[in-house]
Scaffold this motif. Structure first.
Motif, PDB file in Angstrom:
ATOM      1  N   VAL A 141      53.435  27.806 -31.436  1.00 23.40           N
ATOM      2  CA  VAL A 141      54.720  28.002 -32.120  1.00 23.40           C
ATOM      3  C   VAL A 141      55.801  28.295 -31.076  1.00 23.40           C
ATOM      4  N   LYS A 194      61.762  27.698 -40.048  1.00 24.46           N
ATOM      5  CA  LYS A 194      60.503  27.399 -40.748  1.00 24.46           C
ATOM      6  C   LYS A 194      59.915  26.066 -40.270  1.00 24.46           C
ATOM      7  N   ILE A 249      58.335  26.483 -36.826  1.00 24.77           N
ATOM      8  CA  ILE A 249      57.046  27.169 -36.965  1.00 24.77           C
ATOM      9  C   ILE A 249      55.996  26.184 -37.482  1.00 24.77           C
TER      10      ILE A 249
END
Length: 182
Positions: free
Chosen positions: A28, A46, A49
């Motif tokens: 990540v 988001k 990630i």
């Protein structure tokens, strides 16, 4: 493509018995850094990630899906290797597997990268990542967050725990000083 150093760190975490999510954290971080360097963009934290977790899964880290994201029925069947799709019946009545077009794959990959490059880098700003972390934390109960913190503290070991305490004291002192000057 994840860096070799991230794969090595993830493997070291795996040997140390750390959680799959901890191992995936290296991937990540790589995804976030790639966006910051301008290799590609994202619409949100988001998405960055999700890209990192996807790379971690491809590298063999068994990151569980988000709770409630998949039905219980789907979990055992959701494997990576799907049977080849067929185009239907051939001339002799047999089902023939469709040949994967390498040109199609390359074109799709190129289009995906081109689309990502058009996106911005604001999704991985400190503010965006902070807001995402707060949103994620707000979905968890206080007891869950507390248990998580206790587990983290217990796995640190005395030396790292005492360093963390010193850092916390420095932070409190800095914040106290900043509040006095305002």
């Amino acid at each position: 493509m994840p860096r070799a150093s991230s794969i090595a760190k993830a493997r070291a975490d795996q040997r140390a018995g750390k959680a799959p999510t901890t191992q995936a954290g290296h991937f990540v971080h790589d995804a976030i850094e790639a966006v910051r360097r301008g290799k590609h963009g994202v619409r949100s934290a988001k998405q960055a990630i999700a890209i990192g977790l996807s790379e971690a899964r491809r590298a063999g880290i068994e990151v569980p899906p988000k709770k409630g994201a998949t039905r219980a029925k789907t979990k055992p069947t959701g494997t990576r290797s799907a049977p080849p799709k067929s185009t239907g019946k051939g001339g002799n009545g047999k089902v023939t597997p469709r040949r994967a077009s390498s040109e199609g794959k390359a074109t799709r990959a190129r289009a995906a990268i081109k689309a990502l490059k058009r996106e911005g880098t604001a999704g991985v700003s400190r503010q965006a990542l902070s807001a995402q972390a707060k949103r994620a934390a707000s979905t968890r109960t206080a007891a869950d967050r507390s248990a998580s913190a206790k587990k983290a503290a217990s796995t640190k070991g005395p030396a790292v725990r005492s360093e963390a305490a010193r850092k916390a004291a420095r932070t409190r002192a800095t914040n106290k000083e900043a509040s006095r000057s305002h």
